[in-house]
Design a protein around this motif. Structure first.
Motif, PDB file in Angstrom:
ATOM      1  N   ARG A  97       0.822  -1.202   0.000  1.00 13.31           N
ATOM      2  CA  ARG A  97       0.000   0.000   0.000  1.00 13.31           C
ATOM      3  C   ARG A  97       0.868   1.269   0.000  1.00 13.31           C
ATOM      4  O   ARG A  97       0.685   2.148  -0.837  1.00 13.31           O
ATOM      5  N   ARG A  98       1.822   1.316   0.920  1.00 13.94           N
ATOM      6  CA  ARG A  98       2.667   2.524   1.023  1.00 13.94           C
ATOM      7  C   ARG A  98       3.911   2.344   0.153  1.00 13.94           C
ATOM      8  O   ARG A  98       4.729   1.455   0.413  1.00 13.94           O
ATOM      9  N   VAL A  99       4.058   3.188  -0.863  1.00 16.45           N
ATOM     10  CA  VAL A  99       5.156   3.016  -1.818  1.00 16.45           C
ATOM     11  C   VAL A  99       5.905   4.330  -2.037  1.00 16.45           C
ATOM     12  O   VAL A  99       5.327   5.411  -1.916  1.00 16.45           O
ATOM     13  N   SER A 100       7.204   4.229  -2.344  1.00 17.44           N
ATOM     14  CA  SER A 100       7.998   5.411  -2.692  1.00 17.44           C
ATOM     15  C   SER A 100       8.709   5.147  -4.011  1.00 17.44           C
ATOM     16  O   SER A 100       9.015   3.991  -4.330  1.00 17.44           O
ATOM     17  N   ILE A 101       8.984   6.226  -4.740  1.00 23.30           N
ATOM     18  CA  ILE A 101       9.748   6.083  -5.991  1.00 23.30           C
ATOM     19  C   ILE A 101      10.947   7.032  -5.947  1.00 23.30           C
ATOM     20  O   ILE A 101      10.781   8.262  -5.886  1.00 23.30           O
ATOM     21  N   LEU A 102      12.137   6.457  -5.964  1.00 22.42           N
ATOM     22  CA  LEU A 102      13.370   7.240  -6.016  1.00 22.42           C
ATOM     23  C   LEU A 102      13.734   7.372  -7.493  1.00 22.42           C
ATOM     24  O   LEU A 102      13.988   6.363  -8.146  1.00 22.42           O
ATOM     25  N   GLY A 103      13.722   8.588  -8.008  1.00 19.58           N
ATOM     26  CA  GLY A 103      13.959   8.783  -9.447  1.00 19.58           C
ATOM     27  C   GLY A 103      12.647   8.711 -10.221  1.00 19.58           C
ATOM     28  O   GLY A 103      12.574   8.102 -11.282  1.00 19.58           O
ATOM     29  N   SER A 104      11.615   9.381  -9.683  1.00 20.77           N
ATOM     30  CA  SER A 104      10.268   9.227 -10.268  1.00 20.77           C
ATOM     31  C   SER A 104      10.133   9.890 -11.636  1.00 20.77           C
ATOM     32  O   SER A 104       9.216   9.557 -12.387  1.00 20.77           O
ATOM     33  N   THR A 105      11.023  10.830 -11.972  1.00 25.03           N
ATOM     34  CA  THR A 105      10.857  11.548 -13.239  1.00 25.03           C
ATOM     35  C   THR A 105      11.605  10.887 -14.401  1.00 25.03           C
ATOM     36  O   THR A 105      11.539  11.363 -15.529  1.00 25.03           O
ATOM     37  N   GLY A 106      12.322   9.801 -14.128  1.00 32.38           N
ATOM     38  CA  GLY A 106      13.057   9.124 -15.198  1.00 32.38           C
ATOM     39  C   GLY A 106      12.177   8.123 -15.930  1.00 32.38           C
ATOM     40  O   GLY A 106      10.981   7.976 -15.638  1.00 32.38           O
ATOM     41  N   SER A 107      12.799   7.429 -16.856  1.00 29.07           N
ATOM     42  CA  SER A 107      12.069   6.469 -17.679  1.00 29.07           C
ATOM     43  C   SER A 107      11.390   5.383 -16.816  1.00 29.07           C
ATOM     44  O   SER A 107      10.203   5.092 -16.966  1.00 29.07           O
ATOM     45  N   GLU A 109       9.100   5.217   6.324  1.00 33.74           N
ATOM     46  CA  GLU A 109       8.444   3.910   6.291  1.00 33.74           C
ATOM     47  C   GLU A 109       7.559   3.735   5.043  1.00 33.74           C
ATOM     48  O   GLU A 109       6.665   4.517   4.783  1.00 33.74           O
ATOM     49  N   ALA A 110       7.899   2.725   4.266  1.00 31.91           N
ATOM     50  CA  ALA A 110       7.101   2.355   3.095  1.00 31.91           C
ATOM     51  C   ALA A 110       7.250   0.848   2.941  1.00 31.91           C
ATOM     52  O   ALA A 110       8.252   0.284   3.382  1.00 31.91           O
ATOM     53  N   GLN A 111       6.275   0.210   2.338  1.00 33.58           N
ATOM     54  CA  GLN A 111       6.397  -1.249   2.171  1.00 33.58           C
ATOM     55  C   GLN A 111       7.192  -1.610   0.931  1.00 33.58           C
ATOM     56  O   GLN A 111       7.758  -2.690   0.828  1.00 33.58           O
ATOM     57  N   TRP A 112       7.193  -0.684  -0.031  1.00 32.65           N
ATOM     58  CA  TRP A 112       7.806  -0.989  -1.333  1.00 32.65           C
ATOM     59  C   TRP A 112       8.494   0.271  -1.847  1.00 32.65           C
ATOM     60  O   TRP A 112       7.885   1.347  -1.845  1.00 32.65           O
ATOM     61  N   VAL A 113       9.750   0.142  -2.219  1.00 34.69           N
ATOM     62  CA  VAL A 113      10.488   1.308  -2.729  1.00 34.69           C
ATOM     63  C   VAL A 113      11.077   0.977  -4.096  1.00 34.69           C
ATOM     64  O   VAL A 113      11.832   0.016  -4.243  1.00 34.69           O
ATOM     65  N   MET A 114      10.719   1.778  -5.088  1.00 39.31           N
ATOM     66  CA  MET A 114      11.315   1.643  -6.416  1.00 39.31           C
ATOM     67  C   MET A 114      12.620   2.425  -6.430  1.00 39.31           C
ATOM     68  O   MET A 114      12.636   3.642  -6.217  1.00 39.31           O
ATOM     69  N   SER A 115      13.737   1.719  -6.648  1.00 42.40           N
ATOM     70  CA  SER A 115      15.048   2.369  -6.720  1.00 42.40           C
ATOM     71  C   SER A 115      15.362   2.610  -8.198  1.00 42.40           C
ATOM     72  O   SER A 115      15.787   1.696  -8.896  1.00 42.40           O
ATOM     73  N   ALA A 140      23.407   5.371  -2.074  1.00 42.47           N
ATOM     74  CA  ALA A 140      23.101   5.755  -0.687  1.00 42.47           C
ATOM     75  C   ALA A 140      21.592   5.673  -0.409  1.00 42.47           C
ATOM     76  O   ALA A 140      21.181   5.075   0.601  1.00 42.47           O
ATOM     77  N   PRO A 141      20.735   6.239  -1.271  1.00 41.75           N
ATOM     78  CA  PRO A 141      19.301   6.117  -1.006  1.00 41.75           C
ATOM     79  C   PRO A 141      18.806   4.657  -1.043  1.00 41.75           C
ATOM     80  O   PRO A 141      17.937   4.287  -0.256  1.00 41.75           O
ATOM     81  N   THR A 142      19.393   3.844  -1.914  1.00 42.36           N
ATOM     82  CA  THR A 142      18.949   2.443  -1.978  1.00 42.36           C
ATOM     83  C   THR A 142      19.334   1.722  -0.690  1.00 42.36           C
ATOM     84  O   THR A 142      18.541   0.942  -0.138  1.00 42.36           O
ATOM     85  N   LEU A 143      20.550   1.987  -0.194  1.00 41.00           N
ATOM     86  CA  LEU A 143      20.972   1.389   1.080  1.00 41.00           C
ATOM     87  C   LEU A 143      20.062   1.854   2.221  1.00 41.00           C
ATOM     88  O   LEU A 143      19.688   1.058   3.085  1.00 41.00           O
ATOM     89  N   ALA A 144      19.694   3.140   2.190  1.00 42.08           N
ATOM     90  CA  ALA A 144      18.816   3.676   3.242  1.00 42.08           C
ATOM     91  C   ALA A 144      17.457   2.962   3.198  1.00 42.08           C
ATOM     92  O   ALA A 144      16.916   2.577   4.240  1.00 42.08           O
ATOM     93  N   ALA A 145      16.939   2.773   2.002  1.00 43.84           N
ATOM     94  CA  ALA A 145      15.645   2.083   1.873  1.00 43.84           C
ATOM     95  C   ALA A 145      15.778   0.632   2.325  1.00 43.84           C
ATOM     96  O   ALA A 145      14.900   0.088   2.994  1.00 43.84           O
ATOM     97  N   ALA A 146      16.911   0.007   1.978  1.00 47.31           N
ATOM     98  CA  ALA A 146      17.115  -1.397   2.364  1.00 47.31           C
ATOM     99  C   ALA A 146      17.170  -1.527   3.881  1.00 47.31           C
ATOM    100  O   ALA A 146      16.632  -2.471   4.454  1.00 47.31           O
ATOM    101  N   ARG A 147      17.802  -0.538   4.534  1.00 44.23           N
ATOM    102  CA  ARG A 147      17.908  -0.573   6.003  1.00 44.23           C
ATOM    103  C   ARG A 147      16.541  -0.468   6.665  1.00 44.23           C
ATOM    104  O   ARG A 147      16.361  -0.892   7.797  1.00 44.23           O
ATOM    105  N   SER A 148      15.563   0.108   5.966  1.00 44.73           N
ATOM    106  CA  SER A 148      14.229   0.272   6.558  1.00 44.73           C
ATOM    107  C   SER A 148      13.426  -1.025   6.483  1.00 44.73           C
ATOM    108  O   SER A 148      12.346  -1.128   7.053  1.00 44.73           O
ATOM    109  N   GLY A 149      13.936  -2.022   5.768  1.00 45.76           N
ATOM    110  CA  GLY A 149      13.245  -3.312   5.700  1.00 45.76           C
ATOM    111  C   GLY A 149      12.167  -3.381   4.623  1.00 45.76           C
ATOM    112  O   GLY A 149      11.410  -4.355   4.549  1.00 45.76           O
ATOM    113  N   ALA A 150      12.093  -2.360   3.770  1.00 49.67           N
ATOM    114  CA  ALA A 150      11.087  -2.374   2.698  1.00 49.67           C
ATOM    115  C   ALA A 150      11.467  -3.384   1.609  1.00 49.67           C
ATOM    116  O   ALA A 150      12.626  -3.800   1.522  1.00 49.67           O
TER     117      ALA A 150
END
Ligand code: NAD
Ligand code: MG
Length: 397
Positions: A5-15, A93-99, A108-118
């Motif tokens: 349900r809770r999702v984040s997108i890192l790099g949302s404006t790219g392809s 906190e998000a359940q799913w993160v698009m890196s 660095a942001p991917t490692l941060a998201a991984a540390r959150s357990g998403a």
């Protein structure tokens, strides 16, 4: 089936970021977007934020923050800027993160998201290449998981028999061969930026399009596959398949080979990562093998595309060699984009930088999960690549 349900997108404006939001819309997925981040494309980030109403919108370039704030005025979306703000957004906190940030900047942001357990839907292959074992360990320790989005790795992930990993003899990554598959080296030496960007099957960001033209993209993917699926370097092969319909294959010791097929549309691997371990439905473009016509295969031309042997060399050297290869490639691709070097110089600069890094001992840096160490290796390798490049820049002009 329940989607995160809770999702984040890192790099949302790219392809990949845009394809991810497209998939949410096309599937009617009931997601709550927590964070959207971008590098410099403030107009598209604001447009996406107004539509998806995330809790936060982050732009990497601090000079663009006033513009972002102005565009989102009257909303309660938190706006921030800078690399550390992107890391902070990745940890919320998000359940799913698009890196889906491009390049080393995504680590660095991917490692941060991984540390959150998403659940990490990983498009940013450079982070795995630079810190693969650490990234996977961090995700596992936090109770999360890394699901590949790269189409080849998504294909392997789907057909890999995880109960019989010891019976896998080879992973076979397919490659389109890029726009220069049939070109001579003499012609490639004079290739322009526009020619390098004209990928035959996929529409992608600028950096990965150039990586596809040099086949450095496949080189990064060989390293990505070795780390992700715990395979020896000699178990990872490349097969040129110009139609991009078979996305990769797994060969088993009993003589069976399993392949995954689909239209070249990144929304399908993104859908696999979103619904994992289930599957979701959305109006996906269907594969029509009659309309597609013959599927053809050939061995990669390793003398025209030395990137593949550079990947094997980096894996054989081990340690931080893949991070050095990646840094040198990012420097050289940027220089090619700015017309400072020729097309063939990209792989040559990567090869020379690996040599320099080996001679001066950089490759022997101890690999740790410490981000600062890997950032230092990246910046040392960039400096070395810059010095190596001086010998090429003059020749091109
Ligand atoms: P892109 O250039 O289209 O988008 C990159 C995104 O990252 C954008 O949102 C951009 O604003 C942001 N960004 C750029 N530099 C940044 C920085 N320094 N800090 C923070 N954000 C920054 O790239 P893409 O084609 O979407 O590729 C993204 C990643 O996915 C790459 O690692 C690529 O190799 C991988 N990938 C892409 C495809 C594809 O079809 N495009 C397929 C497989 C894997
Ligand atoms: Mg790929």
């Amino acid at each position: 089936m329940s989607l995160p349900r809770r999702v984040s997108i890192l790099g949302s404006t790219g392809s990949i970021g845009v394809s991810t939001l497209d998939l949410f819309e096309a599937s009617g997925a009931e997601v709550e977007v927590v964070a959207l981040t971008a590098g410099r494309n403030v107009a598209l980030l604001a447009e996406q934020a107004l539509k998806w109403r995330p809790t936060m919108a982050v732009i990497e370039d601090p000079e663009l923050l006033p513009d972002l704030r102005a565009r989102l005025q009257g909303t309660n979306i938190q706006c921030s800027a800078g690399a550390s703000a992107i890391e902070a957004a990745a940890s919320v906190e998000a359940q799913w993160v698009m890196s889906a940030i491009v390049g080393f900047a995504g680590l660095a942001p991917t490692l941060a998201a991984a540390r959150s357990g998403a659940v990490i839907a990983l498009a940013n292959k450079e982070s795995l290449v630079c810190a693969g074992p650490s990234l996977l360990r961090v995700a596992k320790l936090a109770g999360g998981v890394v699901i590949p989005v790269d189409s080849e790795h998504s294909a392997i992930f789907q057909v890999l028999d995880s109960l019989n990993l010891d019976k896998v003899s080879r992973l076979i990554l397919t490659a389109s061969g890029g726009p220069f598959r049939t070109w001579s080296r003499e012609k490639m030496a004079r290739a322009s930026l526009d020619e390098a960007l004209a990928h035959p099957n996929w529409s992608m960001g600028q950096k990965i399009s150039i990586d596809s033209a040099t086949m450095m993209n496949k080189a990064l993917e060989m390293i990505e596959a070795a780390y992700l699926f715990s395979m020896r370097p000699d178990q990872v092969d490349v097969l040129v398949h110009p139609q991009s319909i078979i996305h990769s294959l797994v060969e088993y010791a009993d003589g069976s080979t399993l392949a995954q097929l689909g239209m070249p549309d990144m929304r399908t691997p993104i859908a696999c990562a979103l619904a994992w371990p289930d599957r979701m439905s959305w109006p996906a473009p269907r594969l029509d093998l009659v309309a597609t016509g013959p599927l053809t295969f050939e061995a990669p031309n390793e003398s025209n595309f030395p990137a593949l042997s550079l990947a094997r060399q980096a894996l054989a050297l081990g340690g931080v060699a893949p991070a050095v290869l990646n840094a040198a490639n990012e420097v050289a691709v940027e220089a090619f984009i700015q017309s400072r070097i020729g097309f063939l110089d990209i792989a040559a600069i990567v090869a020379d930088t690996l040599g320099v890094a080996e001679t001066c001992g950089l490759i022997r840096t101890e690999v740790t999960s410490d981000l600062a160490t890997i950032q230092q290796v990246d910046s040392d390798a960039r400096r070395m690549a810059g010095e190596v490049m001086l010998g090429y820049a003059g020749r091109h002009a």
